[in-house]
Write a protein that holds these residues in place. Structure first.
Motif, short mmCIF file in Angstrom:
data_model
loop_
_atom_site.label_atom_id
_atom_site.label_comp_id
_atom_site.label_asym_id
_atom_site.label_seq_id
_atom_site.Cartn_x
_atom_site.Cartn_y
_atom_site.Cartn_z
N PHE A 286 0.89 -0.78 -0.10
CA PHE A 286 -0.39 0.03 0.35
C PHE A 286 1.43 1.63 0.06
CE2 PHE A 286 -2.37 -3.30 2.34
CZ PHE A 286 -2.95 -3.41 1.23
N ASN A 287 1.47 1.26 -1.51
CA ASN A 287 2.38 2.39 -1.27
C ASN A 287 1.31 3.67 -1.66
OD1 ASN A 287 4.24 4.40 -1.14
ND2 ASN A 287 6.05 3.20 -3.10
N ASN A 288 0.48 4.23 -0.76
CA ASN A 288 -0.04 5.56 -1.55
C ASN A 288 -0.77 6.69 -0.42
OD1 ASN A 288 -2.02 4.41 1.02
ND2 ASN A 288 -3.12 3.47 -0.96
N TYR A 289 -1.94 7.30 0.17
CA TYR A 289 -1.86 8.51 0.46
C TYR A 289 -2.40 8.25 1.79
CZ TYR A 289 -6.47 8.04 -1.09
OH TYR A 289 -8.03 7.27 -1.05
N ALA A 290 -2.71 7.15 1.35
CA ALA A 290 -3.62 6.75 2.60
C ALA A 290 -2.87 6.21 4.08
CB ALA A 290 -4.69 5.88 2.65
N LEU A 291 -1.69 5.11 4.17
CA LEU A 291 -1.32 4.94 5.02
C LEU A 291 0.26 4.88 5.09
CD1 LEU A 291 -2.17 1.04 3.59
CD2 LEU A 291 -3.58 1.98 4.93
N VAL A 292 0.62 4.77 6.47
CA VAL A 292 1.90 5.20 7.32
C VAL A 292 2.83 4.03 6.84
CG1 VAL A 292 3.16 5.14 9.28
CG2 VAL A 292 0.52 6.27 8.87
N GLN A 293 3.40 4.68 6.25
CA GLN A 293 5.12 4.05 5.24
C GLN A 293 5.66 4.02 6.69
OE1 GLN A 293 4.58 2.43 1.81
NE2 GLN A 293 2.64 4.38 2.62
N GLY A 294 5.37 2.74 7.33
CA GLY A 294 6.35 1.87 7.98
C GLY A 294 5.70 2.72 9.41
N VAL A 295 5.53 1.64 10.88
CA VAL A 295 4.96 2.29 11.74
C VAL A 295 6.23 2.77 12.25
CG1 VAL A 295 5.41 -0.20 13.09
CG2 VAL A 295 3.50 1.12 13.68
N ASP A 296 7.31 3.09 12.38
CA ASP A 296 8.62 3.54 12.85
C ASP A 296 8.32 5.09 12.16
OD1 ASP A 296 8.96 2.99 9.98
OD2 ASP A 296 11.19 1.47 10.22
N HIS A 297 8.03 5.49 11.92
CA HIS A 297 8.08 6.96 11.96
C HIS A 297 6.40 7.30 12.75
CE1 HIS A 297 8.98 7.67 7.10
NE2 HIS A 297 7.90 6.51 7.31
N ILE A 298 6.15 6.13 13.62
CA ILE A 298 5.05 6.90 15.00
C ILE A 298 5.43 6.41 15.74
CG2 ILE A 298 2.58 6.98 15.66
CD1 ILE A 298 2.31 5.65 12.73
N VAL A 299 6.79 5.12 16.54
CA VAL A 299 6.66 4.16 17.34
C VAL A 299 8.18 3.84 17.01
CG1 VAL A 299 4.60 4.02 18.61
CG2 VAL A 299 5.31 2.52 17.05
#
Lengths: 153, 136
Positions: A106-119
């Protein structure tokens, strides 16, 4: 000197690390198809209870480990971060599957590209979805990591 | 049998109401199509109705003028249309007049743009895989 044979001596460091690995309670955070495999890992056939971690806590306050199972949408990202912040220290994160590790297919606008961006992520489990064996290998790798690491993080 | 009916925006609300009275009890689907550079006007709202009593289906297509992207809401006729209309608003930016709560339903509230429009980028981040020929 009296010395009963049911007493062990160890270092506190080792005892703490061991106790952390042997009762690591995950927080329920299933987001997609990976969650089905995570449930299978908890069920009788694969039996996550062998490692003392079959209790998926519904409250992050009681959990030590967050298994992010599935794709994280932009709207879900603040929720995920809040659940992580509510967990008591010490805490660990496993990114289960391709989507939570990198965004996957899902390389698109809707999803975070890897949860390591957040936690902060400790273990990435590859697969789409990874089977229960892969998840348990990830968990055991995390156990090894805890046993080898420092107790004050 | 599925009958397709094209209808103008100003006749749309009354027509849907008459269909309910005719016996189309269920609103199966409400969505929109972006005919970007293919058709004029660009946006088309599609409504699928089902009559259980007559065993009939009907598709209604409404073309929404480009200069005024508004269409009456049918939530007063079919309450189930509520979330469908919010989704169309979120994804295409078509405003439904007299809708009880027309806010974004899928994307975050502060999101900019309407993702299902054809001129909206996919938001793709280019990825170069090892030993793969470059695609971008």
């Amino acid at each position: 000197m009296y010395s009963p044979d049911n007493i062990f001596t160890t270092t506190i460091d080792k005892a703490v690390r061991w106790s952390r690995t042997q009762s690591m309670w995950p927080v329920t955070f299933g987001l997609a198809c990976c969650a089905i495999e995570m449930m299978a890992a908890g069920s009788a056939k694969y039996d996550l209870a062998r490692y003392g971690m079959e209790v998926f806590r519904a409250s992050p306050r009681q959990a030590d480990l967050m298994i992010v199972a599935g794709r994280v949408s932009q709207k879900m990202a603040p929720v995920l971060r809040q659940v992580y912040d509510q967990m008591a220290e010490p805490k660990w994160v496993i990114a289960m599957g391709a989507c939570s590790s990198t965004g996957g297919m899902f390389n698109n606008y809707a999803l975070v590209q890897g949860v390591d961006h957040i936690v902060p992520v400790d273990i990435y489990v590859p697969g789409c979805p990874p089977g229960p064996q892969s998840l348990m290998h990830g968990i055991l790798t995390l156990h090894d990591k805890i046993m080898a690491g420092e107790i004050n993080r | 049998m599925n009958e397709v009916q094209h209808i103008e925006v100003n006749e749309y609300h009354d027509y849907i109401k008459s269909l309910l009275e005719e016996g189309y009890e269920m609103m199966m689907d409400l969505t929109a199509v972006d005919w970007f550079r293919k058709k004029e006007p660009r946006f088309e709202v599609v409504i699928n109705l089902l009559s259980l009593s007559k065993n009939l289906r009907k598709t209604i297509k409404v073309q929404v003028p480009d200069e005024n992207l508004t269409i009456p809401s049918i939530t007063d006729i079919y309450p189930g249309a509520n979330f469908y209309e919010r989704e169309v608003f979120d994804m295409f930016g078509i405003v439904f007049e007299n809708h009880p709560e027309l806010t974004r339903i899928l994307m975050p509230d502060d999101w900019i743009g309407h993702p299902l429009r054809k001129d909206y980028g996919s938001g793709r981040i280019p990825v170069q895989f090892k030993n793969a020929p470059s695609v971008d």
